[in-house]
Design an enzyme around this catalytic site. Sequence first.
Site, PDB file in Angstrom:
ATOM      1  CE  LYS A   1       0.916   8.671 -10.802  1.00 19.32           C
ATOM      2  NZ  LYS A   1      -0.393   8.939  -9.974  1.00 19.32           N
TER       3      LYS A   1
ATOM      4  CB  SER B   1      -0.325   9.001 -15.012  1.00 20.25           C
ATOM      5  OG  SER B   1       0.266   9.815 -16.020  1.00 20.25           O
TER       6      SER B   1
ATOM      7  CE1 TYR C   1       3.023  11.291 -11.419  1.00 21.12           C
ATOM      8  CE2 TYR C   1       3.339  10.998 -13.895  1.00 21.12           C
ATOM      9  CZ  TYR C   1       2.348  11.424 -12.628  1.00 21.12           C
ATOM     10  OH  TYR C   1       1.048  11.621 -12.972  1.00 21.12           O
TER      11      TYR C   1
HETATM   12  N1  LIG Z   1      -1.946  16.912 -14.073  1.00 24.79           N
HETATM   13  C1  LIG Z   1      -1.649  15.818 -14.768  1.00 24.79           C
HETATM   14  O1  LIG Z   1      -1.128  16.420 -16.041  1.00 24.79           O
HETATM   15  C2  LIG Z   1      -1.965  14.544 -14.681  1.00 24.79           C
HETATM   16  C3  LIG Z   1      -1.739  13.534 -15.519  1.00 24.79           C
HETATM   17  C4  LIG Z   1      -2.018  12.381 -15.230  1.00 24.79           C
HETATM   18  C5  LIG Z   1      -2.078  12.185 -14.000  1.00 24.79           C
HETATM   19  N2  LIG Z   1      -2.284  12.940 -12.893  1.00 24.79           N
HETATM   20  C6  LIG Z   1      -2.306  12.421 -11.466  1.00 24.79           C
HETATM   21  O2  LIG Z   1      -3.828  13.019 -11.004  1.00 24.79           O
HETATM   22  C7  LIG Z   1      -3.396  12.994  -9.618  1.00 24.79           C
HETATM   23  C8  LIG Z   1      -3.957  14.378  -9.030  1.00 24.79           C
HETATM   24  O3  LIG Z   1      -3.015  15.307  -9.449  1.00 24.79           O
HETATM   25  P1  LIG Z   1      -3.370  16.724 -10.110  1.00 24.79           P
HETATM   26  O4  LIG Z   1      -3.011  16.927 -11.349  1.00 24.79           O
HETATM   27  O5  LIG Z   1      -4.715  17.060  -9.652  1.00 24.79           O
HETATM   28  O6  LIG Z   1      -2.324  17.443  -9.084  1.00 24.79           O
HETATM   29  P2  LIG Z   1      -2.533  18.478  -8.028  1.00 24.79           P
HETATM   30  O7  LIG Z   1      -1.167  18.844  -7.596  1.00 24.79           O
HETATM   31  O8  LIG Z   1      -3.651  19.745  -8.323  1.00 24.79           O
HETATM   32  O9  LIG Z   1      -3.263  17.907  -6.776  1.00 24.79           O
HETATM   33  C9  LIG Z   1      -2.568  16.635  -6.110  1.00 24.79           C
HETATM   34  C10 LIG Z   1      -3.189  16.835  -4.678  1.00 24.79           C
HETATM   35  O10 LIG Z   1      -2.729  15.692  -3.886  1.00 24.79           O
HETATM   36  C11 LIG Z   1      -2.258  16.322  -2.692  1.00 24.79           C
HETATM   37  N3  LIG Z   1      -1.225  15.568  -2.303  1.00 24.79           N
HETATM   38  C12 LIG Z   1       0.084  15.496  -2.526  1.00 24.79           C
HETATM   39  N4  LIG Z   1       0.817  14.608  -1.808  1.00 24.79           N
HETATM   40  C13 LIG Z   1      -0.187  14.202  -0.897  1.00 24.79           C
HETATM   41  C14 LIG Z   1       0.095  13.302   0.206  1.00 24.79           C
HETATM   42  N5  LIG Z   1       1.311  12.687   0.613  1.00 24.79           N
HETATM   43  N6  LIG Z   1      -1.077  12.975   1.001  1.00 24.79           N
HETATM   44  C15 LIG Z   1      -2.263  13.597   0.939  1.00 24.79           C
HETATM   45  N7  LIG Z   1      -2.464  14.293  -0.347  1.00 24.79           N
HETATM   46  C16 LIG Z   1      -1.409  14.761  -1.128  1.00 24.79           C
HETATM   47  C17 LIG Z   1      -1.931  17.766  -2.979  1.00 24.79           C
HETATM   48  O11 LIG Z   1      -1.782  18.453  -1.702  1.00 24.79           O
HETATM   49  C18 LIG Z   1      -3.047  17.999  -4.067  1.00 24.79           C
HETATM   50  O12 LIG Z   1      -3.945  19.081  -3.588  1.00 24.79           O
HETATM   51  C19 LIG Z   1      -2.074  12.364  -9.370  1.00 24.79           C
HETATM   52  O13 LIG Z   1      -2.187  11.190  -8.954  1.00 24.79           O
HETATM   53  C20 LIG Z   1      -1.342  12.790 -10.574  1.00 24.79           C
HETATM   54  O14 LIG Z   1      -0.237  11.893 -10.735  1.00 24.79           O
HETATM   55  C21 LIG Z   1      -2.026  14.142 -13.127  1.00 24.79           C
END
Ligand SMILES: NC(=O)c1ccc[n+]([C@@H]2O[C@H](COP(=O)([O-])OP(=O)(O)OC[C@H]3O[C@@H](n4cnc5c(N)ncnc54)[C@H](O)[C@@H]3O)[C@@H](O)[C@H]2O)c1
Length: 255
Positions: free
Chosen positions: A150, A133, A146
């Site tokens: 991260k 992130s 977070y």
């Molecule tokens: N959405 C944003 O703004 C953003 C920005 C920067 C980074 N990220 C990172 O991107 C990655 C994906 O997030 P996203 O935005 O697609 O969110 P999301 O919530 O849509 O997807 C996350 C997925 O991870 C799964 N998950 C959560 N905990 C888990 C566990 N313990 N074991 C297995 N699966 C698990 C959830 O069920 C979900 O399907 C994350 O690492 C998040 O930190 C997201």
Amino acid sequence: MNLGGAGVVITGGGGGIGRAMALRFAAEGARIFVADLDGDAAARVAEEVGGSSLAVDVAADVDRLITTARAELGAIDMFCANAGIAPHGTEATPEDVWAQAWDVNVMSHVRAAKLLLPEWLERGRGHFLATVSAAGLLTILGSAPYAVTKHGALAFAEWLSATYRHRGITVQAVCPQGVRTNMLASTGPSGQLVMGASAIEPEEVADTVMEALADGRFLVLPHPEVAGYYARRATETDRWLGGMNKLQRKIEQQG
Ligand SMILES: NC(=O)c1ccc[n+]([C@@H]2O[C@H](COP(=O)([O-])OP(=O)(O)OC[C@H]3O[C@@H](n4cnc5c(N)ncnc54)[C@H](O)[C@@H]3O)[C@@H](O)[C@H]2O)c1
């Protein structure tokens, strides 16, 4: 990296960025293994991409994940450590919440690498792609667990790259700002204030990752402006922190 025929594991692949990468990689010919806490969501994505899936908690059971994925794919060519959680919190947040963030956002990467590296080093190739992130390069207001975990995920990815790149191991860290997924929706009004205007679609993240797979660059920045913020943080730290605090005060005024 050429994805044609490659065996690819994507954790947290049941939705959001993970699902977008699964679709994009499958379109390039990869064989996809989707792992998610939400087994139904993982199975739906696996069906969309003609792959396989597993309901698994990466905080607790990375061993079973790697064993099952290896049995399904033959070999794991690329591991996408994408599952993540973003609990709201401060220094006063209960320790079990910190521990969960640490397990999901950092230790699941460490445990996966421990199981993957011996085979990858023997083969002389392997690809570890961590969805970190921009919070790992900068910070994020409203969630100390977070921001800290991260940074930990980024530090581990850097360490892996520095240690193993001469032995055929490629490590990449994807560092987006806001992406329109369930996670962003869960950040509420402060998340919208900080990230809403520049938020992008998960498919745009997948597009940037595809470009980055071609040259293997370590930092993958779906929001290119993050490179400038990262440089400013390093060279004008107090000014950068002052700017972040100004944003914090704006959030507080907004209530
Ligand atoms: N959405 C944003 O703004 C953003 C920005 C920067 C980074 N990220 C990172 O991107 C990655 C994906 O997030 P996203 O935005 O697609 O969110 P999301 O919530 O849509 O997807 C996350 C997925 O991870 C799964 N998950 C959560 N905990 C888990 C566990 N313990 N074991 C297995 N699966 C698990 C959830 O069920 C979900 O399907 C994350 O690492 C998040 O930190 C997201």
